[in-house]
Write an enzyme that holds these catalytic residues in place. Structure first.
Site, short mmCIF file in Angstrom:
data_model
loop_
_atom_site.label_atom_id
_atom_site.label_comp_id
_atom_site.label_asym_id
_atom_site.label_seq_id
_atom_site.Cartn_x
_atom_site.Cartn_y
_atom_site.Cartn_z
N CYS A 1 0.80 -1.24 0.00
CA CYS A 1 0.00 0.00 0.00
C CYS A 1 0.83 1.29 0.00
CB CYS A 1 -0.94 0.01 1.19
SG CYS A 1 -2.16 -1.29 1.06
N LYS B 1 6.50 -7.04 6.95
CA LYS B 1 6.44 -6.91 8.41
C LYS B 1 6.06 -8.26 9.01
CE LYS B 1 1.75 -4.99 8.71
NZ LYS B 1 0.94 -3.87 9.11
#
Ligand SMILES: NC(=O)c1ccc[n+]([C@@H]2O[C@H](COP(=O)([O-])OP(=O)(O)OC[C@H]3O[C@@H](n4cnc5c(N)ncnc54)[C@H](O)[C@@H]3O)[C@@H](O)[C@H]2O)c1
Length: 433
Positions: free
Chosen positions: A267, A323
């Site tokens: 994103c 992540k």
């Protein structure tokens, strides 16, 4: 307490009035005779809400006076607060002449003075200034830092226009000190002021004001760039920023603020690019928004350089997704770095409990096919096996399981997350600490 204040401008005048209002006995010092005279007539040296009444009242109570005589001011007080100006030089460098002159003068008086004296630097100064001021006072006085006197860094956070209210209700009071006695004295000085008391290392206290102000400037500029995009598109900029500020989870919050590695994922890179392109196509100049990606690329290059500098050819990477807790590899910044390492002849092995090449689908799969087609050959199912094999271990995400790794002292570790478990190890290096 008996306190001398050097510099009776915005910061000094407000400190003088407010510290007196808190019951202290204050002597102000300034090189401008007019400012000294004004204080001695019970008048402020600045225009600022409430300060005229405070100065008049405290003057009539006998708690404040001013002088040009440094000897008298230092000799009759136990704390000296430096609030002199620190202007920019012609090339933008900080001019510390007034600070050093004051340090010199205080040192000369301390030569003859008995008792412990605290010098607090309230002016905005860059890291390293506190130690220089201490050394100058030692030289001028012949006395020892932290035996006869101490220098604390105590930045001021007030804003002109609301200075008195800000003085009493700062976001926090910061004391940077290397001396227990000075910490106690300064805590007492600000005992009647709101906000938390933050006692920190001296360089942290010196730097924080610059970080705060740079960020405040960034906020103004970012808001204005959003405004210029909105105006051109006929969208209400204030309504957009009202919504922006309503998000106290990700926007106005500590989230994303820890120094570490580059951003990535599906994103942030994509949406930032889209906004940049929209601004470009609409002929709107948004230099700050345009520069974000370049800064992020710089982070990736800096990590690569750090790894190359270590000279270890077997690199084990803990976590490859962007992540912890996801298998999303799209624009994971470590993928870029791994690809470059392989290109330079490094051997790389990767552990990530969430990533299995056979299970990757859709865009995630095509990203890896394009940027790291041999990932399958790099992935190892056992994290300890990777750690035992590698000469250099990169801790790329915050998965708690990496805390269990057994890493021998001979290995280099580059931590992108800040795991406390490995911090004291001989080969440890934090990416930004
Ligand atoms: N103004 C603000 O809103 C604000 C807020 C926070 C921090 N600061 C910082 O605080 C410091 C002071 O700012 P200010 O706005 O009060 O400056 P200012 O220019 O209003 O006042 C500085 C005063 O120091 C005096 N001075 C200079 N040399 C001196 C010396 N040797 N002995 C005694 N007095 C001396 C000057 O005559 C002047 O009156 C700066 O470092 C500034 O960056 C300012």
């Amino acid at each position: 307490m008996k306190i001398s204040i050097f510099g009776l401008g915005y910061v000094g005048c407000v400190s003088l009035g407010c510290l007196a209002q808190n019951g202290n006995q204050i002597i102000g010092v300034d090189v401008e005779p007019l400012k000294v005279d004004l204080i001695n007539q019970g008048k402020p040296t600045i225009i600022e809400k409430d300060i005229d009444n405070i100065i008049a009242e405290q003057h009539s109570l006998g708690r404040i006076r001013a002088t040009a005589n440094v000897y008298e001011a230092v000799n009759e007080t136990e704390i000296s607060i430096i609030c002199v100006g620190t202007p920019s030089g012609p090339e933008g460098h900080l001019n510390l002449d007034y600070i050093f002159k004051t340090a010199q003068q205080i040192g000369e008086v301390l030569k003859e003075k008995d008792g412990f004296h605290v010098v607090a630097i309230r002016s905005t100064v860059l890291p390293g200034t506190n130690m220089k001021v201490g050394a100058m006072i030692e030289e001028a006085s012949g006395k020892k830092r932290n035996v006869d006197f101490s220098v604390v860094s105590n930045p001021e956070f007030l804003r002109e226009g609301t200075a008195v209210a800000d003085y009493y209700n700062p976001p926090y009071t910061v004391i940077g000190s290397d001396n227990e006695k000075a910490k106690q004295i300064m805590t007492e000085v600000y005992s009647q002021v709101g906000g938390s008391m933050e006692i920190v290392d001296i360089p942290v206290a010196e730097l924080i004001k610059y970080i705060n102000n740079s960020y405040h400037a960034l906020k103004v500029v970012f808001g204005n760039e959003v405004g210029s995009v909105c105006k051109k598109l006929g969208i209400d900029s204030h309504e957009v920023m009202r919504l922006f500020c309503l998000d106290t989870k990700l926007n106005l919050s500590p989230y994303y603020f820890k120094p570490g590695f580059a951003y990535g994922g599906s994103c942030l890179p994509k949406d930032l690019k889209a906004l940049k392109t929209l601004a470009h196509d609409s002929y709107i100049d948004v230099p700050v928004i345009n520069s974000i990606e370049a800064s992020n690329t710089r982070s990736k290059n800096a990590l690569l350089e750090l790894i190359l500098k270590k000279g270890k050819m077997k690199v084990g990477v803990m976590g490859i997704s962007f992540k912890a807790g996801t298998d999303d590899l799209r624009y994971s910044p470590i993928v870029d770095v791994i690809e470059k390492l392989i290109g330079k002849g490094y051997e790389v092995k990767v552990f990530d409990k969430n990533v299995h090449v056979s299970r990757l689908i859709g865009k995630n799969k095509s990203f890896i096919k394009e940027f790291l087609p041999h990932l399958d050959n790099l992935l190892i199912e056992d994290m300890q096996e990777v750690a035992d094999w590698a000469d250099l271990i990169i801790l790329n995400n915050s998965d708690k399981m990496y805390r269990e790794l057994k890493i021998s002292d001979s290995k280099a570790i580059v931590d992108l997350v800040r795991f406390p478990e490995f911090k004291g190890m001989p080969g440890y290096e934090g990416i930004l600490w």
